[in-house]
Design a protein around this motif. Structure first.
Motif, PDB file in Angstrom:
ATOM      1  N   ASP A  91       0.857  -1.181   0.000  1.00  0.00           N
ATOM      2  CA  ASP A  91       0.000   0.000   0.000  1.00  0.00           C
ATOM      3  C   ASP A  91       0.893   1.231   0.000  1.00  0.00           C
ATOM      4  O   ASP A  91       2.120   1.128  -0.098  1.00  0.00           O
ATOM      5  CB  ASP A  91      -0.941  -0.004   1.209  1.00  0.00           C
ATOM      6  CG  ASP A  91      -0.202  -0.242   2.518  1.00  0.00           C
ATOM      7  OD1 ASP A  91       0.911   0.305   2.675  1.00  0.00           O
ATOM      8  OD2 ASP A  91      -0.716  -0.978   3.375  1.00  0.00           O
ATOM      9  N   SER A 106      -2.765  -6.022  11.628  1.00  0.00           N
ATOM     10  CA  SER A 106      -4.141  -5.666  11.270  1.00  0.00           C
ATOM     11  C   SER A 106      -4.626  -4.446  12.045  1.00  0.00           C
ATOM     12  O   SER A 106      -5.485  -3.697  11.566  1.00  0.00           O
ATOM     13  CB  SER A 106      -5.071  -6.855  11.524  1.00  0.00           C
ATOM     14  OG  SER A 106      -5.091  -7.188  12.902  1.00  0.00           O
ATOM     15  N   ARG A 135      -2.343  -1.240  10.374  1.00  0.00           N
ATOM     16  CA  ARG A 135      -2.429  -0.868   8.960  1.00  0.00           C
ATOM     17  C   ARG A 135      -3.860  -0.964   8.451  1.00  0.00           C
ATOM     18  O   ARG A 135      -4.655  -1.789   8.915  1.00  0.00           O
ATOM     19  CB  ARG A 135      -1.520  -1.764   8.105  1.00  0.00           C
ATOM     20  CG  ARG A 135      -0.058  -1.665   8.464  1.00  0.00           C
ATOM     21  CD  ARG A 135       0.812  -2.363   7.447  1.00  0.00           C
ATOM     22  NE  ARG A 135       0.968  -1.609   6.218  1.00  0.00           N
ATOM     23  CZ  ARG A 135       1.838  -0.610   6.069  1.00  0.00           C
ATOM     24  NH1 ARG A 135       2.605  -0.228   7.071  1.00  0.00           N
ATOM     25  NH2 ARG A 135       1.941   0.013   4.906  1.00  0.00           N
ATOM     26  N   LYS A 136      -4.151  -0.123   7.461  1.00  0.00           N
ATOM     27  CA  LYS A 136      -5.480  -0.136   6.858  1.00  0.00           C
ATOM     28  C   LYS A 136      -5.655  -1.354   5.956  1.00  0.00           C
ATOM     29  O   LYS A 136      -6.697  -2.001   5.969  1.00  0.00           O
ATOM     30  CB  LYS A 136      -5.700   1.148   6.056  1.00  0.00           C
ATOM     31  CG  LYS A 136      -5.742   2.411   6.910  1.00  0.00           C
ATOM     32  CD  LYS A 136      -5.963   3.645   6.049  1.00  0.00           C
ATOM     33  CE  LYS A 136      -6.006   4.913   6.897  1.00  0.00           C
ATOM     34  NZ  LYS A 136      -6.197   6.129   6.059  1.00  0.00           N
ATOM     35  N   LYS A 137      -4.626  -1.639   5.158  1.00  0.00           N
ATOM     36  CA  LYS A 137      -4.695  -2.804   4.280  1.00  0.00           C
ATOM     37  C   LYS A 137      -4.194  -4.021   5.046  1.00  0.00           C
ATOM     38  O   LYS A 137      -3.072  -4.023   5.549  1.00  0.00           O
ATOM     39  CB  LYS A 137      -3.843  -2.585   3.024  1.00  0.00           C
ATOM     40  CG  LYS A 137      -4.098  -3.618   1.933  1.00  0.00           C
ATOM     41  CD  LYS A 137      -3.417  -3.222   0.635  1.00  0.00           C
ATOM     42  CE  LYS A 137      -3.764  -4.195  -0.481  1.00  0.00           C
ATOM     43  NZ  LYS A 137      -3.144  -3.807  -1.779  1.00  0.00           N
ATOM     44  N   LYS A 138      -5.000  -5.051   5.117  1.00  0.00           N
ATOM     45  CA  LYS A 138      -4.724  -6.152   6.030  1.00  0.00           C
ATOM     46  C   LYS A 138      -4.450  -7.472   5.307  1.00  0.00           C
ATOM     47  O   LYS A 138      -4.572  -8.541   5.903  1.00  0.00           O
ATOM     48  CB  LYS A 138      -5.904  -6.313   6.990  1.00  0.00           C
ATOM     49  CG  LYS A 138      -6.319  -4.998   7.647  1.00  0.00           C
ATOM     50  CD  LYS A 138      -7.446  -5.172   8.616  1.00  0.00           C
ATOM     51  CE  LYS A 138      -7.983  -3.826   9.099  1.00  0.00           C
ATOM     52  NZ  LYS A 138      -6.963  -2.939   9.667  1.00  0.00           N
ATOM     53  N   ILE A 139      -4.063  -7.391   4.035  1.00  0.00           N
ATOM     54  CA  ILE A 139      -3.831  -8.613   3.264  1.00  0.00           C
ATOM     55  C   ILE A 139      -2.702  -9.444   3.859  1.00  0.00           C
ATOM     56  O   ILE A 139      -2.825 -10.663   4.040  1.00  0.00           O
ATOM     57  CB  ILE A 139      -3.512  -8.276   1.794  1.00  0.00           C
ATOM     58  CG1 ILE A 139      -4.706  -7.579   1.142  1.00  0.00           C
ATOM     59  CG2 ILE A 139      -3.150  -9.538   1.026  1.00  0.00           C
ATOM     60  CD1 ILE A 139      -5.924  -8.452   1.023  1.00  0.00           C
TER      61      ILE A 139
END
Length: 225
Positions: free
Chosen positions: A12, A81, A84-88
């Motif tokens: 990200d 998680s 961060r906003k993106k949790k992939i």
């Protein structure tokens, strides 16, 4: 192209420094992958583990390591998680760890009798990957030759492909080559001849193996010009 897609899928625009949740996500995915591979080796030791290494494994240590990796993957995944906003990355690591736990975790019992034979050697691949990451990544961060270069530098996927191509494919290919031969010996082997060859000096055995291999290759080339 592949590297760009990987970076877009997992990465990200946020910062990747310490405390941002990026490294905890990377560690979660890495530890989760290792733990799942370790559990698979416990389930299929004859197929996946290296015969040369099996006698030397302190199983209580290996089981503790697998369990520690599962816990670490979940812990780092939770931290990532949250941060961060993106949790992939975080979800990937936790899914690996959950899958490893669902398959029995470190408590999987090995009930089958081990014997020598062709194997894929997934255990060596995982151990080598783990040790190289533990040793060299901190060294590169503490004493970098190029300080401006990050751990996931440009074309880092090439390093991953190279590492994998020098491990698993060769082991799988060796397994596929040796498996038919070892199975054929069970049915086509002549005990008298086998015993006679076994009592020969190893140098003579080596010479005969080379001669037989060359003759077989010659016959194959002659049959299929």
């Amino acid at each position: 192209m592949i590297e760009q897609r990987v970076n877009e899928f997992f990465g990200d625009a946020e910062a990747t420094g310490f405390g941002t949740g990026w490294w905890s996500g990377v560690l979660s995915a890495f530890f989760g992958f290792l733990s799942l591979g370790g559990v698979l080796c416990l389930h299929f030791p004859q197929l996946l583990s290296s015969p040369e290494l099996r006698p030397h494994y302190p199983m209580h240590v290996m089981r503790g390591l697998i369990q520690g990796l599962i816990v670490a993957a979940i812990l780092f995944g939770v931290i990532s998680s949250i941060r961060r906003k993106k949790k992939i990355l975080a979800m990937s690591g936790m899914l690996f760890a959950i899958a490893a736990t669902a398959f029995g975790g470190s408590s999987v019992q090995i009930n089958q009798t081990m014997h020598n034979g062709p194997a894929i050697g997934l255990d060596w691949f995982l151990l080598d990957l783990f040790l190289m990451a533990v040793i060299y990544v901190p060294m590169e961060r503490l004493w970098p030759q190029y300080p401006e270069q990050g751990t996931f530098r440009k074309e880092w996927t090439l390093d991953v492909v190279y590492f994998m191509s020098t491990h698993l494919p060769l082991q799988i290919l060796s397994f596929l080559v040796l498996l038919p031969a070892t199975q054929a010996v069970k049915y086509l082997g002549i005990p008298v001849i086998q015993g006679f060859i076994a009592h020969m000096p190893w140098l003579l055995q080596f010479f005969l193996a080379v001669v037989v291999a060359d003759l077989a290759e010659y016959c194959i080339h002659y049959a299929f010009p």
